[in-house]
Design a protein around this motif. Structure first.
Motif, mmCIF file in Angstrom:
data_model
loop_
_atom_site.group_PDB
_atom_site.id
_atom_site.type_symbol
_atom_site.label_atom_id
_atom_site.label_comp_id
_atom_site.label_asym_id
_atom_site.label_seq_id
_atom_site.Cartn_x
_atom_site.Cartn_y
_atom_site.Cartn_z
ATOM 1 N N UNK A 169 20.506 39.349 30.249
ATOM 2 C CA UNK A 169 22.144 39.214 29.298
ATOM 3 C C UNK A 169 23.467 39.507 30.062
ATOM 4 N N UNK A 170 24.479 39.668 28.989
ATOM 5 C CA UNK A 170 25.509 39.301 29.747
ATOM 6 C C UNK A 170 26.244 41.212 29.998
ATOM 7 N N UNK A 180 27.550 33.682 37.520
ATOM 8 C CA UNK A 180 27.579 33.748 39.044
ATOM 9 C C UNK A 180 26.199 32.739 39.457
ATOM 10 N N UNK A 181 25.415 33.438 38.631
ATOM 11 C CA UNK A 181 23.662 32.948 38.409
ATOM 12 C C UNK A 181 23.697 31.507 38.496
ATOM 13 N N UNK A 182 24.404 30.544 37.193
ATOM 14 C CA UNK A 182 24.726 29.965 36.845
ATOM 15 C C UNK A 182 25.326 28.917 37.801
ATOM 16 N N UNK A 183 26.679 28.992 38.523
ATOM 17 C CA UNK A 183 27.392 28.784 38.634
ATOM 18 C C UNK A 183 27.017 28.291 39.992
ATOM 19 N N UNK A 184 25.706 28.149 40.802
ATOM 20 C CA UNK A 184 25.018 28.406 41.959
ATOM 21 C C UNK A 184 23.985 27.431 41.825
ATOM 22 N N UNK A 222 33.381 45.221 23.223
ATOM 23 C CA UNK A 222 33.842 43.423 22.867
ATOM 24 C C UNK A 222 34.111 43.010 23.287
ATOM 25 N N UNK A 223 35.926 43.642 23.319
ATOM 26 C CA UNK A 223 36.725 42.267 24.610
ATOM 27 C C UNK A 223 36.403 42.050 25.884
ATOM 28 N N UNK A 224 35.259 42.807 26.108
ATOM 29 C CA UNK A 224 35.143 42.321 27.180
ATOM 30 C C UNK A 224 33.724 42.115 27.585
ATOM 31 N N UNK A 225 33.108 41.889 26.510
ATOM 32 C CA UNK A 225 31.785 41.260 26.073
ATOM 33 C C UNK A 225 32.285 39.672 26.230
ATOM 34 N N UNK A 226 33.071 39.617 25.225
ATOM 35 C CA UNK A 226 34.111 38.219 24.625
ATOM 36 C C UNK A 226 34.168 37.282 26.210
ATOM 37 N N UNK A 227 35.003 38.153 27.181
ATOM 38 C CA UNK A 227 35.284 38.080 28.374
ATOM 39 C C UNK A 227 33.903 37.346 29.035
ATOM 40 N N UNK A 228 32.938 38.291 29.055
ATOM 41 C CA UNK A 228 31.682 37.694 29.894
ATOM 42 C C UNK A 228 31.454 36.489 29.563
ATOM 43 N N UNK A 229 31.184 36.442 27.523
ATOM 44 C CA UNK A 229 30.885 35.088 27.251
ATOM 45 C C UNK A 229 32.069 33.725 28.219
ATOM 46 N N UNK A 230 33.194 34.124 27.826
ATOM 47 C CA UNK A 230 34.482 32.906 27.928
ATOM 48 C C UNK A 230 34.076 32.542 29.757
ATOM 49 N N UNK A 232 30.997 32.878 31.589
ATOM 50 C CA UNK A 232 29.517 31.821 31.902
ATOM 51 C C UNK A 232 29.467 30.329 30.695
ATOM 52 N N UNK A 233 30.666 30.140 29.763
ATOM 53 C CA UNK A 233 31.179 29.428 29.472
ATOM 54 C C UNK A 233 32.120 28.019 30.071
ATOM 55 N N UNK A 234 33.097 29.230 31.352
ATOM 56 C CA UNK A 234 33.415 28.053 31.976
ATOM 57 C C UNK A 234 33.359 27.590 33.150
ATOM 58 N N UNK A 235 31.948 28.331 33.896
ATOM 59 C CA UNK A 235 31.702 27.428 34.520
ATOM 60 C C UNK A 235 31.030 26.057 34.199
ATOM 61 N N UNK A 236 30.204 26.436 33.119
ATOM 62 C CA UNK A 236 30.460 24.800 32.618
ATOM 63 C C UNK A 236 31.366 23.919 32.242
ATOM 64 N N UNK A 237 32.464 24.212 32.039
ATOM 65 C CA UNK A 237 33.707 23.503 31.323
ATOM 66 C C UNK A 237 34.296 22.877 32.231
ATOM 67 N N UNK A 238 34.236 23.179 33.372
ATOM 68 C CA UNK A 238 34.262 22.794 34.576
ATOM 69 C C UNK A 238 33.801 22.184 35.336
ATOM 70 N N UNK A 239 32.411 22.166 35.403
ATOM 71 C CA UNK A 239 31.385 20.941 35.655
ATOM 72 C C UNK A 239 31.676 19.658 35.080
#
Length: 452
Positions: A169-170, A180-184, A222-230, A232-239
């Motif tokens: 999970x996150x 990190x795993x998705x980026x690698x 909730x605030x920390x969890x939002x940051x972790x969702x963001x 993970x999403x940033x890994x895909x939007x950057x590529x």
């Protein structure tokens, strides 16, 4: 023999003679109980049964040694009280040897053919697929990937890569750090076309933030969890990899389902801000009361078991049903622009915190999204030969109902006298006033007499 010794011997001889005469009677008394000469057989006493051999012995008991039995060379060997069966091939071999000695031919029975079993056709290997769909998430994501693999099994241009990990999970990065795993993985496999994410079923637990431990679903949590969702999403939007985020289904535990609803709302908000696609599968796994349902209609409309006994995971039919909703969005992305993302480039490059551009509609504005979809759909040409229908006005002129309509010269519009026998007059007289029209000669309602 006249002395005492002679008398003693005489007495002994007399007693011996008496004993000899009484002997048969004594022996006869053993077989003849009555004195009338009736002979009775001796009482039958069966031999004691041998003690059966025990089948169980305690570890401290000694097993009795097997008693060897003499075997007749002309008889088959015995093992205990049972005959030792010989193999079928050995008996057939003996029969062949006996027939060969007698000069007879031996006909072996033909072996029966094995029953034909229909085997499913092996899937063709996908050598160079144009579309690669990578699935990330927990154990539910792995089942979702299996359902997607079934969907695209016959499509050689699409391959599904399952990168899910159970119990992940996150919240806990010690199990796996998904950003990190998705980026690698994206660095090692740059040909990934689309990403499917399904995570959150294991995230209802305390979150470690530095030296603090945050309670589940608290404000700081909730605030920390939002940051972790963001993250993970940033890994895909950057590529520039479009993301299809699949929400979690309801669970058998009502408390867990309530918390899953909160996690889904957080994921929906962050995914839409990042320009991704959020797929809500919750309505597909509930009953009419919006509660968890273990069974329900499958893709063919038949009742099937969709969830396993633990109330969390999917069955094969449930995984295929969940994959259907993700498949709809993936196919939409594949078909749009020849396999490129259907979202505008300006939207896909947004950071999680950046607001949408001024010229683009907000993703939470339903009317703007409907207008955008209508503009993207191609307009159908009008079929030839069909005249265009006149456009009917929304409303006619407003006239008072109590005012009498008059002509410009002051005469009523309907004040023209009617002529007897006129078609308009006959209709008005019959339908408005209820007066029957005059009978015609020869008609059924002509009752005049005399006729004619």
């Amino acid at each position: 023999m006249g002395g005492p010794t002679g008398r003693t011997l005489s007495r002994l001889l007399a007693w011996g003679l008496l004993a000899g005469l009484a002997g048969p009677e004594t022996a006869r008394a053993q077989y003849y109980d009555d004195g009338y000469g009736t002979r009775r057989p001796p009482a039958y006493r069966p031999a004691p049964a041998p003690e059966p051999q025990r089948q169980f012995y305690w570890p401290w008991e000694d097993r009795p040694a097997a008693q060897p039995q003499a075997q007749d060379p002309g008889r088959p060997a015995y093992r205990g009280a049972y005959r030792t069966p010989r193999p079928r091939r050995e008996r057939e071999r003996e029969r062949e040897v006996a027939h060969s000695r007698e000069g007879r031919s031996v006909q072996r029975p033909k072996p029966r053919p094995a029953p034909a079993v229909a085997r499913p056709a092996a899937p063709k290997p996908k050598t160079d697929p144009h579309v690669q769909v990578a699935v990330f998430g927990d154990s539910l994501a792995d089942l979702l990937g299996q359902g997607l693999d079934t969907v695209y099994e016959a499509n050689p241009d699409v391959v599904v890569i399952r990168r899910a990990k159970g119990d992940s999970g996150l919240v806990r990065k010690d199990v796996i750090d998904w950003p990190k795993a998705a980026e690698d993985y994206l660095k090692a496999n740059p040909k990934v076309t689309y990403a499917v994410v399904m995570v959150g079923a294991n995230d209802r637990q305390p979150l470690r933030d530095g030296d603090q431990t945050l309670d589940p679903l608290s404000e700081r949590w909730r605030a920390v969890y939002r940051d972790r969702v963001d993250a993970l999403l940033k890994v895909f939007t950057d590529r520039k990899v479009p993301v299809v985020w699949v929400g979690e289904p309801p669970m058998k535990s009502e408390a867990l389902s309530a918390d899953i609803t909160s996690l889904n709302e957080i994921a929906r908000d962050r995914v839409q801000r990042a320009g991704g696609v959020y797929v809500d599968i919750w309505p597909a796994f509930v009953d009419e009361s919006n509660r968890y349902a273990a069974t329900g209609p499958d893709l063919e409309g038949r009742q099937a078991k969709l969830r396993t006994a633990d109330g969390v995971h999917f069955t094969q039919a449930g995984a295929r049903k969940a994959a259907h909703f993700a498949d709809v969005e993936i196919k939409r992305l594949i078909e749009a622009k020849g396999g490129t993302p259907a979202l505008p480039d300006a939207v896909s490059t947004l950071t999680p915190e950046a607001p949408p551009a001024a010229g683009l509609p907000k993703l939470d504005d339903d009317a703007a999204i409907d207008r955008l979809i209508t503009a993207m759909l191609p307009s159908l040409p009008e079929p030839p030969g069909i005249p265009a229908l006149p456009v009917k006005p929304a409303a006619g002129p407003v006239l008072p109902l109590t005012r009498n309509e008059v002509a410009p010269n002051g005469t009523l519009v309907n004040g023209r006298p009617r002529v007897e026998g006129e078609a308009g007059y006959t209709l008005e007289r019959s339908l408005t006033r209820g007066v029957a029209p005059p009978p015609q000669p020869g008609r059924a309602d002509d009752f005049r007499w005399p006729r004619g």
